[in-house]
Motif scaffolding. Structure first.
Motif, PDB file in Angstrom:
ATOM      1  N   TRP A  96     -21.638 -26.478 -10.049  1.00  0.00           N
ATOM      2  CA  TRP A  96     -21.319 -25.174  -9.496  1.00  0.00           C
ATOM      3  C   TRP A  96     -20.696 -25.303  -8.115  1.00  0.00           C
ATOM      4  CZ3 TRP A  96     -22.363 -21.939 -13.343  1.00  0.00           C
ATOM      5  CH2 TRP A  96     -23.321 -22.324 -14.266  1.00  0.00           C
ATOM      6  N   ARG A  97     -19.936 -24.308  -7.726  1.00  0.00           N
ATOM      7  CA  ARG A  97     -19.359 -24.252  -6.377  1.00  0.00           C
ATOM      8  C   ARG A  97     -20.346 -23.664  -5.382  1.00  0.00           C
ATOM      9  NH1 ARG A  97     -14.418 -22.209  -9.242  1.00  0.00           N
ATOM     10  NH2 ARG A  97     -13.127 -24.059  -9.441  1.00  0.00           N
ATOM     11  N   GLY A  98     -21.389 -23.038  -5.848  1.00  0.00           N
ATOM     12  CA  GLY A  98     -22.395 -22.434  -4.983  1.00  0.00           C
ATOM     13  C   GLY A  98     -23.557 -21.943  -5.819  1.00  0.00           C
ATOM     14  N   ALA A  99     -24.547 -21.410  -5.171  1.00  0.00           N
ATOM     15  CA  ALA A  99     -25.703 -20.873  -5.878  1.00  0.00           C
ATOM     16  C   ALA A  99     -25.361 -19.504  -6.452  1.00  0.00           C
ATOM     17  CB  ALA A  99     -26.884 -20.754  -4.924  1.00  0.00           C
ATOM     18  N   PRO A 100     -25.968 -19.153  -7.583  1.00  0.00           N
ATOM     19  CA  PRO A 100     -25.716 -17.821  -8.146  1.00  0.00           C
ATOM     20  C   PRO A 100     -26.133 -16.735  -7.160  1.00  0.00           C
ATOM     21  CG  PRO A 100     -27.026 -19.172  -9.643  1.00  0.00           C
ATOM     22  CD  PRO A 100     -26.893 -19.931  -8.363  1.00  0.00           C
ATOM     23  N   HIS A 101     -25.339 -15.680  -7.087  1.00  0.00           N
ATOM     24  CA  HIS A 101     -25.681 -14.557  -6.224  1.00  0.00           C
ATOM     25  C   HIS A 101     -26.706 -13.679  -6.929  1.00  0.00           C
ATOM     26  CE1 HIS A 101     -21.389 -15.333  -4.825  1.00  0.00           C
ATOM     27  NE2 HIS A 101     -22.178 -15.745  -3.865  1.00  0.00           N
ATOM     28  N   PRO A 102     -27.740 -13.253  -6.229  1.00  0.00           N
ATOM     29  CA  PRO A 102     -28.705 -12.347  -6.860  1.00  0.00           C
ATOM     30  C   PRO A 102     -28.024 -11.053  -7.295  1.00  0.00           C
ATOM     31  CG  PRO A 102     -29.495 -13.127  -4.722  1.00  0.00           C
ATOM     32  CD  PRO A 102     -28.076 -13.569  -4.853  1.00  0.00           C
ATOM     33  N   THR A 103     -28.400 -10.583  -8.471  1.00  0.00           N
ATOM     34  CA  THR A 103     -27.900  -9.319  -8.994  1.00  0.00           C
ATOM     35  C   THR A 103     -29.106  -8.454  -9.323  1.00  0.00           C
ATOM     36  OG1 THR A 103     -25.986 -10.428  -9.966  1.00  0.00           O
ATOM     37  CG2 THR A 103     -26.523  -8.248 -10.827  1.00  0.00           C
ATOM     38  N   PRO A 104     -29.172  -7.250  -8.787  1.00  0.00           N
ATOM     39  CA  PRO A 104     -30.319  -6.388  -9.095  1.00  0.00           C
ATOM     40  C   PRO A 104     -30.507  -6.232 -10.602  1.00  0.00           C
ATOM     41  CG  PRO A 104     -28.971  -5.398  -7.387  1.00  0.00           C
ATOM     42  CD  PRO A 104     -28.210  -6.589  -7.919  1.00  0.00           C
ATOM     43  N   GLY A 105     -31.753  -6.395 -11.040  1.00  0.00           N
ATOM     44  CA  GLY A 105     -32.076  -6.217 -12.450  1.00  0.00           C
ATOM     45  C   GLY A 105     -31.893  -7.444 -13.303  1.00  0.00           C
ATOM     46  N   ILE A 106     -31.407  -8.543 -12.738  1.00  0.00           N
ATOM     47  CA  ILE A 106     -31.160  -9.764 -13.498  1.00  0.00           C
ATOM     48  C   ILE A 106     -32.040 -10.888 -12.947  1.00  0.00           C
ATOM     49  CG2 ILE A 106     -29.447 -11.536 -14.118  1.00  0.00           C
ATOM     50  CD1 ILE A 106     -28.860  -8.869 -15.420  1.00  0.00           C
ATOM     51  N   GLU A 107     -32.721 -11.592 -13.838  1.00  0.00           N
ATOM     52  CA  GLU A 107     -33.490 -12.773 -13.459  1.00  0.00           C
ATOM     53  C   GLU A 107     -32.584 -13.989 -13.616  1.00  0.00           C
ATOM     54  OE1 GLU A 107     -37.571 -15.102 -14.728  1.00  0.00           O
ATOM     55  OE2 GLU A 107     -36.771 -13.560 -16.048  1.00  0.00           O
ATOM     56  N   ILE A 108     -32.607 -14.888 -12.637  1.00  0.00           N
ATOM     57  CA  ILE A 108     -31.788 -16.100 -12.664  1.00  0.00           C
ATOM     58  C   ILE A 108     -32.721 -17.293 -12.764  1.00  0.00           C
ATOM     59  CG2 ILE A 108     -30.112 -17.515 -11.417  1.00  0.00           C
ATOM     60  CD1 ILE A 108     -29.328 -14.899  -9.912  1.00  0.00           C
ATOM     61  N   ILE A 109     -32.495 -18.125 -13.782  1.00  0.00           N
ATOM     62  CA  ILE A 109     -33.306 -19.318 -14.003  1.00  0.00           C
ATOM     63  C   ILE A 109     -32.358 -20.509 -13.965  1.00  0.00           C
ATOM     64  CG2 ILE A 109     -34.952 -20.458 -15.529  1.00  0.00           C
ATOM     65  CD1 ILE A 109     -35.236 -17.600 -16.880  1.00  0.00           C
ATOM     66  N   SER A 110     -32.541 -21.410 -13.003  1.00  0.00           N
ATOM     67  CA  SER A 110     -31.628 -22.542 -12.836  1.00  0.00           C
ATOM     68  C   SER A 110     -32.372 -23.863 -12.872  1.00  0.00           C
ATOM     69  CB  SER A 110     -30.896 -22.456 -11.497  1.00  0.00           C
ATOM     70  OG  SER A 110     -30.029 -21.359 -11.484  1.00  0.00           O
ATOM     71  N   ALA A 111     -31.742 -24.840 -13.479  1.00  0.00           N
ATOM     72  CA  ALA A 111     -32.236 -26.215 -13.470  1.00  0.00           C
ATOM     73  C   ALA A 111     -31.059 -27.132 -13.754  1.00  0.00           C
ATOM     74  CB  ALA A 111     -33.339 -26.416 -14.505  1.00  0.00           C
ATOM     75  N   GLY A 112     -30.633 -27.872 -12.746  1.00  0.00           N
ATOM     76  CA  GLY A 112     -29.547 -28.835 -12.911  1.00  0.00           C
ATOM     77  C   GLY A 112     -28.250 -28.199 -13.352  1.00  0.00           C
ATOM     78  N   GLN A 113     -27.766 -28.604 -14.516  1.00  0.00           N
ATOM     79  CA  GLN A 113     -26.480 -28.152 -15.037  1.00  0.00           C
ATOM     80  C   GLN A 113     -26.572 -26.824 -15.784  1.00  0.00           C
ATOM     81  OE1 GLN A 113     -25.582 -31.527 -17.483  1.00  0.00           O
ATOM     82  NE2 GLN A 113     -24.558 -32.610 -15.829  1.00  0.00           N
ATOM     83  N   VAL A 114     -27.781 -26.272 -15.903  1.00  0.00           N
ATOM     84  CA  VAL A 114     -27.982 -25.061 -16.692  1.00  0.00           C
ATOM     85  C   VAL A 114     -28.452 -23.913 -15.808  1.00  0.00           C
ATOM     86  CG1 VAL A 114     -29.301 -24.010 -18.573  1.00  0.00           C
ATOM     87  CG2 VAL A 114     -28.511 -26.374 -18.770  1.00  0.00           C
ATOM     88  N   THR A 115     -27.793 -22.775 -15.938  1.00  0.00           N
ATOM     89  CA  THR A 115     -28.241 -21.537 -15.303  1.00  0.00           C
ATOM     90  C   THR A 115     -28.271 -20.467 -16.371  1.00  0.00           C
ATOM     91  OG1 THR A 115     -27.387 -22.121 -13.131  1.00  0.00           O
ATOM     92  CG2 THR A 115     -27.743 -19.784 -13.546  1.00  0.00           C
ATOM     93  N   THR A 116     -29.398 -19.775 -16.454  1.00  0.00           N
ATOM     94  CA  THR A 116     -29.583 -18.726 -17.447  1.00  0.00           C
ATOM     95  C   THR A 116     -29.842 -17.404 -16.745  1.00  0.00           C
ATOM     96  OG1 THR A 116     -30.482 -20.322 -19.019  1.00  0.00           O
ATOM     97  CG2 THR A 116     -30.913 -18.002 -19.470  1.00  0.00           C
ATOM     98  N   LEU A 117     -29.140 -16.380 -17.186  1.00  0.00           N
ATOM     99  CA  LEU A 117     -29.352 -15.030 -16.709  1.00  0.00           C
ATOM    100  C   LEU A 117     -30.173 -14.288 -17.755  1.00  0.00           C
ATOM    101  CD1 LEU A 117     -25.640 -14.297 -15.720  1.00  0.00           C
ATOM    102  CD2 LEU A 117     -27.468 -15.116 -14.230  1.00  0.00           C
ATOM    103  N   ARG A 118     -31.168 -13.511 -17.302  1.00  0.00           N
ATOM    104  CA  ARG A 118     -31.973 -12.731 -18.246  1.00  0.00           C
ATOM    105  C   ARG A 118     -32.008 -11.289 -17.796  1.00  0.00           C
ATOM    106  NH1 ARG A 118     -37.282 -10.669 -19.382  1.00  0.00           N
ATOM    107  NH2 ARG A 118     -38.009 -11.244 -17.306  1.00  0.00           N
ATOM    108  N   LEU A 119     -31.587 -10.412 -18.702  1.00  0.00           N
ATOM    109  CA  LEU A 119     -31.676  -8.976 -18.498  1.00  0.00           C
ATOM    110  C   LEU A 119     -32.918  -8.514 -19.249  1.00  0.00           C
ATOM    111  CD1 LEU A 119     -30.458  -6.228 -17.589  1.00  0.00           C
ATOM    112  CD2 LEU A 119     -29.255  -6.204 -19.793  1.00  0.00           C
ATOM    113  N   PRO A 120     -33.983  -8.122 -18.530  1.00  0.00           N
ATOM    114  CA  PRO A 120     -35.194  -7.673 -19.224  1.00  0.00           C
ATOM    115  C   PRO A 120     -34.896  -6.432 -20.070  1.00  0.00           C
ATOM    116  CG  PRO A 120     -35.628  -8.052 -16.900  1.00  0.00           C
ATOM    117  CD  PRO A 120     -34.147  -8.105 -17.092  1.00  0.00           C
TER     118      PRO A 120
END
Length: 112
Positions: free
Chosen positions: A87-111
């Motif tokens: 990545w070029r940077g860390a994911p920006h927080p987005t209201p209502g979205i959970e961000i789960i990151s580990a190494g090469q994988v980033t997962t967004l979760r909309l509850p």
């Protein structure tokens, strides 16, 4: 609620979860995520939260060939990016979205 967590293993997409190789154009990723959200019955403002977060994350990829997958489970709609080049940077927080990151994988979760 917005939360950022570091998890040892972000959730894995189920077999057959729709996916695409991202491109240099984050709008293509956003369009894919929007179509998948609609396919799962998530529309309007709720879908827009995930689409915006996915487009933002796609813009931060170093590797335009990263794998993007979208699926729904009981607890939410997930959008997983696997970026071997990182990545070029860390994911920006987005209201209502959970961000789960580990190494090469980033997962967004909309509850849901």
């Amino acid at each position: 609620m917005t939360a950022q967590e570091t998890a040892p293993e972000p959730p894995e997409p189920p077999r057959g979860a729709p996916g695409m190789a991202s491109s240099d154009d984050p709008a293509e990723v956003s369009g894919f995520v929007a179509a998948q959200a609609a396919r799962h019955g998530v529309i309007g403002n709720r879908a827009a939260l995930l689409v915006i977060a996915a487009g933002d994350l796609a813009a931060q990829l170093r590797d335009p060939g990263a794998d993007v997958r979208v699926w729904r489970q009981q607890e939410g709609l997930f959008c997983r990016f696997h970026a071997p080049s990182g990545w070029r940077g860390a994911p920006h927080p987005t209201p209502g979205i959970e961000i789960i990151s580990a190494g090469q994988v980033t997962t967004l979760r909309l509850p849901l």
